[in-house]
Motif scaffolding. Structure first.
Motif, PDB file in Angstrom:
ATOM      1  N   HIS A   1       0.824  -1.211   0.000  1.00  0.00           N
ATOM      2  CA  HIS A   1       0.000   0.000   0.000  1.00  0.00           C
ATOM      3  C   HIS A   1       0.859   1.263   0.000  1.00  0.00           C
ATOM      4  N   GLY A   2       2.060   1.187   0.561  1.00  0.00           N
ATOM      5  CA  GLY A   2       2.903   2.376   0.647  1.00  0.00           C
ATOM      6  C   GLY A   2       3.906   2.517  -0.464  1.00  0.00           C
ATOM      7  N   PHE A   3       3.897   1.586  -1.446  1.00  0.00           N
ATOM      8  CA  PHE A   3       4.887   1.607  -2.524  1.00  0.00           C
ATOM      9  C   PHE A   3       4.222   1.885  -3.863  1.00  0.00           C
ATOM     10  N   ASP A   4       4.912   2.643  -4.705  1.00  0.00           N
ATOM     11  CA  ASP A   4       4.440   2.873  -6.069  1.00  0.00           C
ATOM     12  C   ASP A   4       4.980   1.824  -7.033  1.00  0.00           C
ATOM     13  N   ALA A   5       6.058   1.163  -6.664  1.00  0.00           N
ATOM     14  CA  ALA A   5       6.630   0.091  -7.485  1.00  0.00           C
ATOM     15  C   ALA A   5       7.568  -0.717  -6.623  1.00  0.00           C
ATOM     16  N   VAL A   6       7.837  -1.937  -7.081  1.00  0.00           N
ATOM     17  CA  VAL A   6       8.800  -2.815  -6.433  1.00  0.00           C
ATOM     18  C   VAL A   6       9.877  -3.141  -7.460  1.00  0.00           C
ATOM     19  N   VAL A   7      11.147  -3.028  -7.072  1.00  0.00           N
ATOM     20  CA  VAL A   7      12.256  -3.443  -7.926  1.00  0.00           C
ATOM     21  C   VAL A   7      12.777  -4.775  -7.411  1.00  0.00           C
ATOM     22  N   ALA A   8      12.656  -5.804  -8.245  1.00  0.00           N
ATOM     23  CA  ALA A   8      13.137  -7.145  -7.911  1.00  0.00           C
ATOM     24  C   ALA A   8      14.473  -7.383  -8.589  1.00  0.00           C
ATOM     25  N   MET A   9      15.272  -8.255  -7.990  1.00  0.00           N
ATOM     26  CA  MET A   9      16.602  -8.502  -8.530  1.00  0.00           C
ATOM     27  C   MET A   9      16.586  -9.439  -9.721  1.00  0.00           C
ATOM     28  N   TYR A  10      15.573 -10.333  -9.799  1.00  0.00           N
ATOM     29  CA  TYR A  10      15.540 -11.275 -10.921  1.00  0.00           C
ATOM     30  C   TYR A  10      14.102 -11.652 -11.249  1.00  0.00           C
ATOM     31  N   HIS A  11      13.944 -12.241 -12.414  1.00  0.00           N
ATOM     32  CA  HIS A  11      12.659 -12.515 -13.040  1.00  0.00           C
ATOM     33  C   HIS A  11      11.675 -13.227 -12.105  1.00  0.00           C
ATOM     34  N   ASP A  12      12.060 -14.374 -11.600  1.00  0.00           N
ATOM     35  CA  ASP A  12      11.121 -15.176 -10.816  1.00  0.00           C
ATOM     36  C   ASP A  12      11.079 -14.793  -9.345  1.00  0.00           C
ATOM     37  N   GLN A  13      11.725 -13.711  -8.974  1.00  0.00           N
ATOM     38  CA  GLN A  13      11.596 -13.196  -7.614  1.00  0.00           C
ATOM     39  C   GLN A  13      10.339 -12.352  -7.469  1.00  0.00           C
ATOM     40  N   GLY A  14      10.046 -11.550  -8.488  1.00  0.00           N
ATOM     41  CA  GLY A  14       8.923 -10.632  -8.387  1.00  0.00           C
ATOM     42  C   GLY A  14       7.715 -10.985  -9.222  1.00  0.00           C
ATOM     43  N   LEU A  15       7.922 -11.643 -10.368  1.00  0.00           N
ATOM     44  CA  LEU A  15       6.815 -11.829 -11.295  1.00  0.00           C
ATOM     45  C   LEU A  15       5.790 -12.888 -10.872  1.00  0.00           C
ATOM     46  N   PRO A  16       6.162 -13.956 -10.171  1.00  0.00           N
ATOM     47  CA  PRO A  16       5.106 -14.881  -9.733  1.00  0.00           C
ATOM     48  C   PRO A  16       4.051 -14.204  -8.864  1.00  0.00           C
ATOM     49  N   VAL A  17       4.485 -13.291  -7.988  1.00  0.00           N
ATOM     50  CA  VAL A  17       3.519 -12.598  -7.134  1.00  0.00           C
ATOM     51  C   VAL A  17       2.599 -11.723  -7.971  1.00  0.00           C
ATOM     52  N   LEU A  18       3.181 -10.992  -8.912  1.00  0.00           N
ATOM     53  CA  LEU A  18       2.368 -10.134  -9.773  1.00  0.00           C
ATOM     54  C   LEU A  18       1.355 -10.961 -10.561  1.00  0.00           C
ATOM     55  N   LYS A  19       1.807 -12.057 -11.142  1.00  0.00           N
ATOM     56  CA  LYS A  19       0.908 -12.842 -11.983  1.00  0.00           C
ATOM     57  C   LYS A  19      -0.178 -13.519 -11.148  1.00  0.00           C
ATOM     58  N   TYR A  20       0.152 -13.915  -9.938  1.00  0.00           N
ATOM     59  CA  TYR A  20      -0.869 -14.488  -9.064  1.00  0.00           C
ATOM     60  C   TYR A  20      -1.907 -13.450  -8.671  1.00  0.00           C
ATOM     61  N   SER A  21      -1.463 -12.203  -8.496  1.00  0.00           N
ATOM     62  CA  SER A  21      -2.376 -11.162  -8.019  1.00  0.00           C
ATOM     63  C   SER A  21      -3.306 -10.640  -9.100  1.00  0.00           C
TER      64      SER A  21
END
Length: 330
Positions: free
Chosen positions: A250-270
Motif C-alpha cells: 500500500h505504501g509503494f508505487d513500485a517494487v524493484v526485484a533482482m531477478y525474473h522469478d523473484q517478483g513476477l510470480p507474485v504479480l501474476k498471481y495477483s
C-alpha cells in the motif's frame, strides 16, 4: 491535438496473437490502431472466431469498431493454428522492427505487442532472447522491464538469465540503472511526482545481515544510500517473502526485484489476466501482453483478450500523457 496513434504487432501467427487483435478490433476506442501483420492471418483468426473484420489501409480508420488498419508484413506461410513455422521468423521480427521504426520516426505514439514464440524464432535462424532486448538495441537505449496490474508494479534488475548467472549480473551499475529508469518512468508515464520504490534483496531474508549472502551489504545498500542522497524515496533492501504483503504494498508505487522469478510470480498471481509488460526507457511507450502464445488455445475462441486490451489502453494513456506534456501549457 490529433488522436493517439498506436502500432500493434500480433506476434506469432500460429498463436493467439492474431485473434486477440481481432477481438480488440471489435471494441470502440479513442485511439487509432495500425497493425503490422499478414492480413491472411488476421482474416483466418476472424473466420475461426466468426467475428467481422474489415482490413483497411492506414489513415482510413479512426478507431471504428470492427475495423483494423493494416501495414502488410507477409509471412512465408499461413500456419495452422497451434503449429508455428520457423520460416515465418523473419516476418515476425520484421513486423516488430518496422513498427518500432515508425515509433522512432514519430509516425506512431506507442507500440503494443502480442506474444512471440522464442523457440520458433531461434529455429528460424534468428538469435533472439526477447522483444525487450530487441527494442533496446534498435533504439540504442538502456531499458527496464516492468510488469504491472491494478495491484502492483514490478521492475526487474535482471531479466532472462539462468538463475546461476543472476548474482554476477546484480552489480551496482545494474541496480542504479534500474532504479533511475524506473523512478523517471513513474514520474513521466504514471504521473507520480515523488514515487516510493521498494527494493528487494537478492538473498533470502535480504541476506540476514550478511549471514545469508553479502550482496545486500556490498552491492545494493550503497546504491540506495547514494540515490537517497539525491532525494529518491527508496525502501530496502527488503526480504522478498514479506515485501509483497498488502499492508506493505500500500505504501509503494513500485517494487524493484533482482531477478525474473523473484517478483513476477507474485504479480501474476495477483492479477494475471489484466497484467501488462512495459519497456521503460524507450523514446516511446511500449506495452505488451503478459502471457505467451498459448498455442493450445489458438483458433478455438478461448483466449482471454484482457491483457491485450489492457496493454492497448495503458499504451494509449501513457502516450496521451507524454503528448500533453510535450505540448506544454495550453
Amino acid at each position: 491535438m490529433r488522436p493517439i496513434r498506436l502500432a500493434l504487432v500480433p506476434g506469432e501467427p500460429a498463436g493467439v496473437g492474431p485473434e486477440l487483435c481481432v477481438r480488440l478490433a471489435q471494441r470502440p476506442r479513442e485511439y487509432e490502431l495500425v497493425v503490422f501483420a499478414d492480413p491472411r492471418s488476421l482474416r483466418a483468426a476472424a473466420d475461426a472466431l466468426s467475428l467481422p473484420i474489415a482490413l483497411v489501409a492506414p489513415g482510413h480508420t479512426a478507431g471504428v469498431a470492427g475495423e483494423l488498419a493494416v501495414v502488410e508484413v507477409a509471412n512465408a506461410t499461413v500456419p495452422a493454428f497451434g503449429t508455428p513455422d520457423p520460416g515465418n521468423a523473419a516476418a515476425v521480427i520484421g513486423a516488430l522492427r518496422l513498427a518500432a521504426e515508425g515509433c522512432l520516426r514519430g509516425d506512431f505514439d506507442g507500440l503494443v505487442t502480442g506474444p512471440v514464440h522464442k523457440a520458433t524464432i531461434n529455429e528460424g535462424g534468428i538469435a533472439y532472447t526477447g522483444t525487450t532486448e530487441l527494442l533496446a538495441r534498435q533504439a540504442g537505449r538502456d531499458v527496464v522491464m516492468m510488469l504491472a496490474n491494478d495491484i502492483v508494479r514490478v521492475a526487474l534488475v535482471t531479466t532472462h538469465l539462468p538463475l546461476r548467472a543472476v548474482p554476477d549480473a546484480v552489480t551496482p551499475q545494474a541496480v542504479e540503472r534500474t532504479l533511475r529508469i524506473t523512478h523517471a518512468a513513474l514520474r513521466r508515464d504514471f504521473g507520480i511526482a515523488d514515487p516510493v520504490i521498494a527494493v528487494l534483496g537478492l538473498n533470502p531474508h535480504a541476506g540476514e545481515a550478511g549471514h545469508l549472502g553479502g550482496e545486500e551489504i556490498e552491492v545494493i545498500e550503497p546504491v540506495l544510500a547514494a540515490l537517497r542522497g539525491e532525494g529518491m524515496q527508496l525502501a530496502g533492501p527488503l526480504p522478498a517473502d514479506t515485501a509483497f504483503l498488502p499492508s506493505k504494498l500500500h505504501g509503494f508505487d513500485a517494487v524493484v526485484a533482482m531477478y525474473h522469478d523473484q517478483g513476477l510470480p507474485v504479480l501474476k498471481y495477483s492479477g494475471f489476466e489484466h497484467a501488462v509488460n512495459l519497456t521503460l526507457g524507450l523514446p516511446y511507450p511500449r506495452v505488451a501482453v503478459d502471457h505467451g502464445t498459448a498455442l493450445d488455445l489458438a483458433g478455438r475462441g478461448l483466449a482471454d483478450p484482457s491483457s491485450l486490451i489492457a496493454a492497448a489502453h495503458t499504451c494509449a494513456r501513457i502516450a496521451a500523457l507524454r503528448s500533453r506534456r510535450a505540448a506544454g501549457p495550453q
